[in-house]
Design a protein around this motif. Structure first.
Motif, PDB file in Angstrom:
ATOM      1  N   UNK A  91       0.838  -1.187   0.104  1.00  0.00           N
ATOM      2  CA  UNK A  91       0.032  -0.022  -0.002  1.00  0.00           C
ATOM      3  C   UNK A  91       1.366   0.974   0.171  1.00  0.00           C
ATOM      4  N   UNK A  92       2.077   0.935   0.566  1.00  0.00           N
ATOM      5  CA  UNK A  92       2.463   2.694   0.728  1.00  0.00           C
ATOM      6  C   UNK A  92       3.375   2.969  -0.797  1.00  0.00           C
ATOM      7  N   UNK A  93       3.705   1.642  -1.271  1.00  0.00           N
ATOM      8  CA  UNK A  93       4.233   1.695  -2.669  1.00  0.00           C
ATOM      9  C   UNK A  93       3.362   2.500  -3.331  1.00  0.00           C
ATOM     10  N   UNK A  94       1.922   2.340  -2.956  1.00  0.00           N
ATOM     11  CA  UNK A  94       1.085   2.364  -4.049  1.00  0.00           C
ATOM     12  C   UNK A  94       0.438   4.168  -3.887  1.00  0.00           C
ATOM     13  N   UNK A  95       0.673   4.259  -2.136  1.00  0.00           N
ATOM     14  CA  UNK A  95       0.234   5.773  -2.232  1.00  0.00           C
ATOM     15  C   UNK A  95       1.822   6.713  -3.003  1.00  0.00           C
ATOM     16  N   UNK A  96       2.800   6.070  -2.691  1.00  0.00           N
ATOM     17  CA  UNK A  96       4.425   6.415  -2.698  1.00  0.00           C
ATOM     18  C   UNK A  96       4.254   6.809  -4.611  1.00  0.00           C
ATOM     19  N   UNK A  97       3.865   5.836  -5.525  1.00  0.00           N
ATOM     20  CA  UNK A  97       3.490   5.961  -7.119  1.00  0.00           C
ATOM     21  C   UNK A  97       2.676   7.205  -6.724  1.00  0.00           C
ATOM     22  N   UNK A  98       1.453   7.224  -6.561  1.00  0.00           N
ATOM     23  CA  UNK A  98      -0.048   8.006  -7.073  1.00  0.00           C
ATOM     24  C   UNK A  98      -0.216   9.343  -5.905  1.00  0.00           C
ATOM     25  N   UNK A  99       0.515   9.113  -4.182  1.00  0.00           N
ATOM     26  CA  UNK A  99      -0.275  10.091  -3.758  1.00  0.00           C
ATOM     27  C   UNK A  99       1.539  10.246  -2.564  1.00  0.00           C
ATOM     28  N   UNK A 100       2.410  11.416  -3.576  1.00  0.00           N
ATOM     29  CA  UNK A 100       3.506  10.963  -3.102  1.00  0.00           C
ATOM     30  C   UNK A 100       3.236  12.386  -2.053  1.00  0.00           C
ATOM     31  N   UNK A 101       3.123  13.154  -1.928  1.00  0.00           N
ATOM     32  CA  UNK A 101       2.496  14.128  -0.325  1.00  0.00           C
ATOM     33  C   UNK A 101       1.885  13.587   1.078  1.00  0.00           C
TER      34      UNK A 101
END
Lengths: 195, 201
Positions: B156-166
């Motif tokens: 999930x953190x990988x997806x957050x880092x990809x699409x919602x970096x902030x």
């Protein structure tokens, strides 16, 4: 021992509160908390290490011989435990407002003291950095206060403050089946005792 | 008896009295502690076992840091996360302990593995007074559950880092870290409620 439904409701509430409080805390409190933390640690440390708040991070500077060692700690990573403890205390049912406020105060004070300790430990460890040994993550003090402490201390403080209350509140009430079984056993014992 | 000797006698008596009061206060305190320990033997024993196991883990972990053993765990976590991400169509590659795609890269460090929550759960289960087979059951079920939850965290953190970096820092440090702590508490509470405790007579 625990009522399953009550426990599930409690855990779901805590999870929900964690998300809400995390967003609120990150928007409102992070820079101020870091400022107070850095200032308090700076005022009680007399070993020549400086702690400064720079934006969202805390910088630790120390001299090792003629070398200036600078450690930058992400602001959020040093504020561990606050969100989970607040969520646990707010989600625990059947707590009076006064008791709840007292627990929140105790939890915050304990975590604040632990955060200061963690910064002081980092400051001391920064003074041991040399070109031959640039890492501090293999030091037992770092492992205890930082690596493990971010998970361990909130668990210890949370259970110390709330476990007794949880045992009382989440205790399962006897079910109808067990009551009937108890009644049946009592009846059988009475019947058997009659000659 | 003269006045001076009476005063001396009173002074000696007063000192003796104070010393007796101090000694009796100390002995009362010792008695209270002994009574507390006798009444709460199980709790004190459990706390001592918990602290001993935590201390042992801290020493062992600090020896293992930056060794091949721990790096193997980091690499395994990275490969597991990459496997799951690629199952959902992500084009993710692993280099050592780094997960990388076209848009972002994540480095798996010691605190990103589940080893610390797993060890805390292990220490808590070992310290709780219960039968050995119950402890074993708790560990066999609880430790893989934590690993699985950590895997979900990394993905999930990988997806957050990809699409919602902030929101990466918030999600990583303020949401997922408390959720892992909650998982440890929940697993232990549920296990302890199922097994009950063994009172040693």
């Amino acid at each position: 021992m625990f009522a399953k439904r009550k426990l599930i409701v409690f855990l779901s509430t805590v999870a929900f509160l964690i998300i809400v409080l995390a967003v609120v805390w990150s928007q409102l409190m992070v820079p101020e908390y870091n400022r107070v933390l850095a200032a308090t640690t700076e005022s009680i440390d007399f070993s020549g290490v400086t702690f400064a708040n720079e934006g969202d991070s805390i910088t630790i500077q120390s001299m090792h011989g003629s070398n200036l060692i600078v450690l930058e700690i992400d602001g959020l990573s040093i504020q561990y435990g606050l969100v989970i403890l607040l969520a646990l205390i707010m989600a625990t049912p059947k707590l009076r407002i006064y008791k709840r406020s007292k627990l929140i105060g105790l939890a915050f004070t304990s975590m604040f003291v632990l955060h200061i300790l963690a910064l002081l430990v980092m400051g001391r460890l920064a003074q041991t950095i040399t070109p031959d040994h640039p890492s501090i993550s293999d030091n037992p003090a770092y492992v205890f206060f930082i690596s493990m402490g971010v998970d361990l201390f909130p668990i210890l403080i949370g259970t110390a403050l709330l476990l007794k209350h949880w045992l009382r509140v989440f205790k399962s009430s006897p079910s109808i089946d067990t009551e009937m079984a108890h009644h049946y056993r009592s009846e059988t014992a009475i019947m058997e005792s009659i000659p | 008896m003269g006045k001076a000797s009476r005063r001396k006698r009173d002074r000696v008596f007063k000192n003796d009295n104070q010393q007796t009061k101090q000694v009796s206060a100390l002995s009362r305190m010792i008695k209270r502690w002994k009574l507390f320990l006798a009444r709460n033997k199980m709790i004190v024993r459990s706390c001592a076992i918990f602290m001993f196991t935590v201390g042992t883990f801290v020493l062992v972990f600090s020896w293992l840091v930056e060794t091949d053993t721990l790096f193997a765990l980091l690499s395994f976590t990275a490969h597991s996360a990459a496997f799951v991400l690629n199952l959902f169509g992500g084009n993710v590659e692993v280099s050592g302990s780094v997960l990388a795609s076209d848009r972002c890269a994540l480095n798996i460090v010691n605190e990103c593995t589940a080893i610390i929550p797993m060890m805390i759960l292990l220490c808590a289960i070992v310290a709780y007074p219960s039968r050995f087979n119950h402890k074993l059951l708790g560990l066999v079920l609880g430790l893989p559950l934590l690993f699985l939850l950590n895997l979900i965290r990394v993905v999930s953190l990988f997806y957050v880092s990809t699409y919602f970096k902030n929101y990466m820092d918030t999600a990583h440090l303020l949401i997922w870290q408390p959720l892992m702590i909650l998982a440890v508490i929940a697993i232990w509470l549920i296990w302890a409620s199922k097994v009950g405790y063994v009172r040693k007579t």
